[in-house]
Design an enzyme around this catalytic site. Structure first.
Site, mmCIF file in Angstrom:
data_model
loop_
_atom_site.group_PDB
_atom_site.id
_atom_site.type_symbol
_atom_site.label_atom_id
_atom_site.label_comp_id
_atom_site.label_asym_id
_atom_site.label_seq_id
_atom_site.Cartn_x
_atom_site.Cartn_y
_atom_site.Cartn_z
ATOM 1 N N TRP A 29 0.846 -1.289 -0.265
ATOM 2 C CA TRP A 29 0.033 -0.147 -0.035
ATOM 3 C C TRP A 29 0.817 1.156 -0.185
ATOM 4 O O TRP A 29 1.648 1.219 0.710
ATOM 5 C CB TRP A 29 -0.737 0.057 1.128
ATOM 6 C CG TRP A 29 -1.996 1.063 1.224
ATOM 7 C CD1 TRP A 29 -2.014 2.184 1.287
ATOM 8 C CD2 TRP A 29 -3.402 0.437 0.842
ATOM 9 N NE1 TRP A 29 -3.237 2.914 1.018
ATOM 10 C CE2 TRP A 29 -3.943 1.892 1.060
ATOM 11 C CE3 TRP A 29 -4.168 -0.627 0.527
ATOM 12 C CZ2 TRP A 29 -5.424 1.873 0.755
ATOM 13 C CZ3 TRP A 29 -5.481 -0.398 0.485
ATOM 14 C CH2 TRP A 29 -6.380 0.610 0.689
ATOM 15 N N PHE A 64 -1.223 -2.883 7.857
ATOM 16 C CA PHE A 64 -2.095 -3.727 8.946
ATOM 17 C C PHE A 64 -1.243 -5.156 8.970
ATOM 18 O O PHE A 64 -1.268 -6.041 10.053
ATOM 19 C CB PHE A 64 -3.508 -3.808 8.580
ATOM 20 C CG PHE A 64 -4.170 -4.362 9.918
ATOM 21 C CD1 PHE A 64 -4.292 -3.627 11.030
ATOM 22 C CD2 PHE A 64 -4.739 -5.663 9.948
ATOM 23 C CE1 PHE A 64 -4.900 -4.047 12.190
ATOM 24 C CE2 PHE A 64 -5.528 -6.309 11.037
ATOM 25 C CZ PHE A 64 -5.542 -5.529 12.087
ATOM 26 N N GLU A 65 -0.847 -5.769 7.608
ATOM 27 C CA GLU A 65 -0.593 -7.119 7.497
ATOM 28 C C GLU A 65 1.013 -7.204 7.864
ATOM 29 O O GLU A 65 1.306 -8.469 7.608
ATOM 30 C CB GLU A 65 -0.803 -7.789 6.336
ATOM 31 C CG GLU A 65 -2.232 -8.223 5.863
ATOM 32 C CD GLU A 65 -3.281 -6.609 5.534
ATOM 33 O OE1 GLU A 65 -2.534 -5.646 4.994
ATOM 34 O OE2 GLU A 65 -4.024 -6.915 6.144
ATOM 35 N N VAL A 88 1.440 4.799 6.212
ATOM 36 C CA VAL A 88 -0.034 5.046 6.566
ATOM 37 C C VAL A 88 -0.132 6.612 6.315
ATOM 38 O O VAL A 88 0.529 7.293 7.044
ATOM 39 C CB VAL A 88 -0.403 4.562 7.724
ATOM 40 C CG1 VAL A 88 -1.862 4.457 7.883
ATOM 41 C CG2 VAL A 88 0.385 3.286 8.102
ATOM 42 N N HIS A 95 -9.339 5.221 9.303
ATOM 43 C CA HIS A 95 -8.205 3.799 8.912
ATOM 44 C C HIS A 95 -7.240 4.355 9.783
ATOM 45 O O HIS A 95 -6.373 3.274 9.882
ATOM 46 C CB HIS A 95 -8.484 3.664 7.563
ATOM 47 C CG HIS A 95 -9.234 2.556 6.974
ATOM 48 N ND1 HIS A 95 -10.531 2.670 6.486
ATOM 49 C CD2 HIS A 95 -9.003 1.004 7.223
ATOM 50 C CE1 HIS A 95 -11.043 1.221 6.245
ATOM 51 N NE2 HIS A 95 -10.168 0.315 6.694
ATOM 52 N N PHE A 120 10.407 -1.248 13.529
ATOM 53 C CA PHE A 120 9.349 -0.399 13.088
ATOM 54 C C PHE A 120 10.012 0.621 12.121
ATOM 55 O O PHE A 120 10.250 1.705 12.443
ATOM 56 C CB PHE A 120 8.715 0.278 14.370
ATOM 57 C CG PHE A 120 7.308 0.922 14.059
ATOM 58 C CD1 PHE A 120 6.237 0.324 13.769
ATOM 59 C CD2 PHE A 120 7.329 2.434 13.751
ATOM 60 C CE1 PHE A 120 4.998 0.873 13.627
ATOM 61 C CE2 PHE A 120 6.157 3.019 13.576
ATOM 62 C CZ PHE A 120 4.988 2.440 13.648
ATOM 63 N N ARG A 134 10.453 11.417 3.128
ATOM 64 C CA ARG A 134 11.137 10.548 4.206
ATOM 65 C C ARG A 134 11.348 9.154 3.501
ATOM 66 O O ARG A 134 11.837 8.380 4.364
ATOM 67 C CB ARG A 134 10.360 10.764 5.432
ATOM 68 C CG ARG A 134 10.161 11.849 6.289
ATOM 69 C CD ARG A 134 9.032 11.761 7.023
ATOM 70 N NE ARG A 134 8.877 13.212 7.943
ATOM 71 C CZ ARG A 134 8.609 14.297 7.368
ATOM 72 N NH1 ARG A 134 8.278 14.609 6.079
ATOM 73 N NH2 ARG A 134 8.834 15.415 8.048
HETATM 74 C C1 DLZ Z 1 -7.587 0.238 4.065
HETATM 75 C C2 DLZ Z 1 -6.039 0.982 4.043
HETATM 76 C C3 DLZ Z 1 -6.104 2.631 4.082
HETATM 77 C C4 DLZ Z 1 -7.378 3.222 4.057
HETATM 78 N N1 DLZ Z 1 -4.660 3.238 3.900
HETATM 79 C C5 DLZ Z 1 -3.796 2.554 4.180
HETATM 80 C C6 DLZ Z 1 -2.498 3.399 4.109
HETATM 81 O O1 DLZ Z 1 -2.471 4.608 4.120
HETATM 82 N N2 DLZ Z 1 -1.251 2.472 4.524
HETATM 83 C C7 DLZ Z 1 -1.550 1.240 4.414
HETATM 84 O O2 DLZ Z 1 -0.201 0.538 4.417
HETATM 85 N N3 DLZ Z 1 -2.499 0.460 4.307
HETATM 86 C C8 DLZ Z 1 -3.670 1.090 4.167
HETATM 87 N N4 DLZ Z 1 -4.969 0.318 4.004
HETATM 88 C C9 DLZ Z 1 -4.736 -1.101 4.219
HETATM 89 C C10 DLZ Z 1 -4.652 -1.608 5.391
HETATM 90 O O3 DLZ Z 1 -3.381 -1.663 5.898
HETATM 91 C C11 DLZ Z 1 -4.908 -3.048 5.144
HETATM 92 O O4 DLZ Z 1 -4.245 -3.781 4.073
HETATM 93 C C12 DLZ Z 1 -6.442 -3.392 4.839
HETATM 94 O O5 DLZ Z 1 -7.252 -3.053 5.967
HETATM 95 C C13 DLZ Z 1 -6.818 -4.975 4.593
HETATM 96 O O6 DLZ Z 1 -6.607 -5.638 6.172
#
Ligand code: DLZ
Length: 162
Positions: A29, A64-65, A88, A95, A120, A134
């Site tokens: 992501w 999240f994973e 993120v 979220h 981290f 960054r």
């Molecule tokens: C869903 C989501 C959102 C809205 N934003 C980010 C982000 O900015 N950075 C990131 O690494 N992941 C994001 N995700 C995905 C979540 O980390 C995760 O993959 C989903 O919620 C599925 O579990």
């Protein structure tokens, strides 16, 4: 948010990583940011002696994973340290808070449960530009910082285990 350069460190303070094995778990992501973190981390590990065969890179869908991806590596491979890289961006969505809390607590828990360091390397920013700054931009690369931390913590463990 700190504006010190994330790639600035004293190279002499970094132990030799020649005999160490590292995992890098990278979230896809915001990949334009996270793949730069990955490139920076891998290059810094190699700069301090780590070999290609001892840098194992695995991708996960989002930050999240990262926790579970890192746990898989810890369970099924023999790692000196595992670096978790993600980005993120706050945007408009709650979220942000949930993902940041989840990955922070998850990685902290891994550090407590396994006897190796989990680093981290997750950027948590308000804007995409701050993340770009960054991940190899004007504020350096958090991947470099994460790699240096991984080597230092792995060396600390080896030193104590002797
Ligand atoms: C869903 C989501 C959102 C809205 N934003 C980010 C982000 O900015 N950075 C990131 O690494 N992941 C994001 N995700 C995905 C979540 O980390 C995760 O993959 C989903 O919620 C599925 O579990």
């Amino acid at each position: 948010m700190s504006t010190s350069n994330l790639s600035d460190y004293d190279p002499d303070s970094v132990p030799d990583a020649g005999k160490m094995r590292f995992g890098i778990v990278v979230s896809d992501w915001n990949r334009e940011v996270t793949w730069s973190l990955m490139d920076g981390a891998a290059a810094t590990l190699k700069k301090h002696g780590a070999s290609d065969k001892n840098i194992i890179i695995k991708h996960v869908p989002g930050s999240f994973e990262l926790t579970l991806g890192a746990q898989f590596l810890a369970e099924y491979d023999d790692m000196d340290a595992i670096i978790c890289l993600g980005c993120v961006i706050q945007g408009e969505t709650p979220h942000f808070t949930y993902i940041c809390q989840g990955v922070t607590q998850g990685i902290t828990q891994l550090n407590m449960e396994y006897n190796i360091p989990f680093i981290f390397g997750v950027l948590t920013t308000r804007t995409q530009q701050q993340a770009i700054d960054r991940s190899g931009g004007i504020h350096g690369n958090k991947g470099d910082e994460a790699a240096v931390t991984a080597i230092k913590m792995a060396a600390l463990l080896r030193d104590i285990e002797k």
